[in-house]
Design a protein around this motif. Structure first.
Motif, mmCIF file in Angstrom:
data_model
loop_
_atom_site.group_PDB
_atom_site.id
_atom_site.type_symbol
_atom_site.label_atom_id
_atom_site.label_comp_id
_atom_site.label_asym_id
_atom_site.label_seq_id
_atom_site.Cartn_x
_atom_site.Cartn_y
_atom_site.Cartn_z
ATOM 1 N N TYR A 110 -38.504 73.697 11.369
ATOM 2 C CA TYR A 110 -39.726 73.477 10.602
ATOM 3 C C TYR A 110 -40.885 73.933 11.478
ATOM 4 O O TYR A 110 -41.101 73.365 12.552
ATOM 5 N N GLU A 111 -41.573 75.000 11.040
ATOM 6 C CA GLU A 111 -42.614 75.648 11.831
ATOM 7 C C GLU A 111 -42.054 75.979 13.208
ATOM 8 O O GLU A 111 -41.155 76.784 13.314
ATOM 9 N N VAL B 212 -38.636 63.916 8.806
ATOM 10 C CA VAL B 212 -39.185 64.079 7.451
ATOM 11 C C VAL B 212 -40.150 62.942 7.133
ATOM 12 O O VAL B 212 -41.198 63.152 6.519
ATOM 13 N N SER C 150 -49.068 63.816 13.486
ATOM 14 C CA SER C 150 -49.168 65.093 14.184
ATOM 15 C C SER C 150 -47.852 65.391 14.894
ATOM 16 O O SER C 150 -47.326 64.551 15.618
ATOM 17 N N LEU C 151 -47.338 66.574 14.675
ATOM 18 C CA LEU C 151 -46.052 66.957 15.252
ATOM 19 C C LEU C 151 -46.203 67.813 16.502
ATOM 20 O O LEU C 151 -45.219 68.152 17.148
ATOM 21 N N HIS D 202 -40.665 73.632 15.278
ATOM 22 C CA HIS D 202 -39.859 72.477 15.680
ATOM 23 C C HIS D 202 -38.406 72.685 15.301
ATOM 24 O O HIS D 202 -38.099 73.147 14.203
ATOM 25 N N LYS E 252 -42.019 61.332 9.287
ATOM 26 C CA LYS E 252 -43.260 61.636 10.011
ATOM 27 C C LYS E 252 -44.095 62.649 9.233
ATOM 28 O O LYS E 252 -45.312 62.531 9.157
ATOM 29 N N LEU E 253 -43.424 63.650 8.655
ATOM 30 C CA LEU E 253 -44.130 64.650 7.848
ATOM 31 C C LEU E 253 -44.818 63.986 6.658
ATOM 32 O O LEU E 253 -45.966 64.294 6.341
ATOM 33 N N ARG E 254 -44.112 63.089 5.991
ATOM 34 C CA ARG E 254 -44.677 62.385 4.820
ATOM 35 C C ARG E 254 -45.896 61.547 5.202
ATOM 36 O O ARG E 254 -46.847 61.435 4.435
#
Length: 190
Positions: A22-23, A36, A44-45, A25, A38-40
């Motif tokens: 993902y991007e 997922v 910040s990743l 990561h 954390k994305l929701r």
């Protein structure tokens, strides 16, 4: 053989076939659900620490001093064989001879070769290495020689804009200068 990738969540190595991307990561199957979530939640990743304006300026100064010494040596050698620029007596006119243009061409070529070779090979020039920073692509990959070549000319554009291209690094959340934006690169701490 399947290359190993490091999960950005747990830090363990897994075969590439067992990793989702993902991007920039890489996430293993065991960490996928929490990632997922954390994305929701909008967490910040970013795990990168972007190099700011001043540390990058220090690296540029180190590179500039190194190139100045080399270019001075090259120019002095060239002027041993070709006439130096001189002022016509009684006028304000300067005559630039073959030696001047040869030195200019070689000095620009050395600066370009230095940037392209070091960024393409190590991800950092000697100045950046001394400051503990490196150049990467937005997705975390190494910068190719072709992109490093383009980045050199975009770097020149940053300086031709009254250095506003460099000042942009102080105002951007990812500390990107104009040449970073053009070439989709980032400068991070190692």
């Amino acid at each position: 053989m399947d290359p190993k990738l490091k999960c950005s969540q747990c830090g363990l190595d897994f075969p590439a076939s067992e990793i989702i991307t993902y991007e920039d990561h890489y996430v293993c199957g065991g960490c996928k659900a929490s990632f997922v979530q954390k994305l929701r939640e909008g967490v910040s990743l970013s795990t990168r620490h972007f190099a700011g304006f001043w540390i990058r300026g220090g690296a540029v100064m180190i590179d500039g001093i190194l190139l100045w010494v080399v270019n001075l040596g090259v120019t002095l050698v060239i002027y041993q064989f070709f006439p130096k620029p001189h002022i016509i007596p009684g006028t304000q006119h300067v005559v630039f001879g073959t030696g001047y243009f040869l030195a200019l061409f070689i000095n620009i070529s050395l600066a370009m070769g230095y940037q392209v070779w070091f960024i393409g090979t190590y991800g950092a020039t000697l100045g950046k290495m001394a400051c503990g920073i490196k150049v990467i692509m937005a997705d975390g990959r190494k910068v190719s020689y072709g992109r490093a070549f383009g980045r050199y000319w975009a770097y020149m554009l940053s300086s031709f804009t009254l250095c506003i291209g460099f000042i942009m690094a102080g105002c951007d959340k990812e500390k990107r200068s104009l040449h970073d934006r053009i070439c989709n690169t980032r400068v991070i701490y190692k």
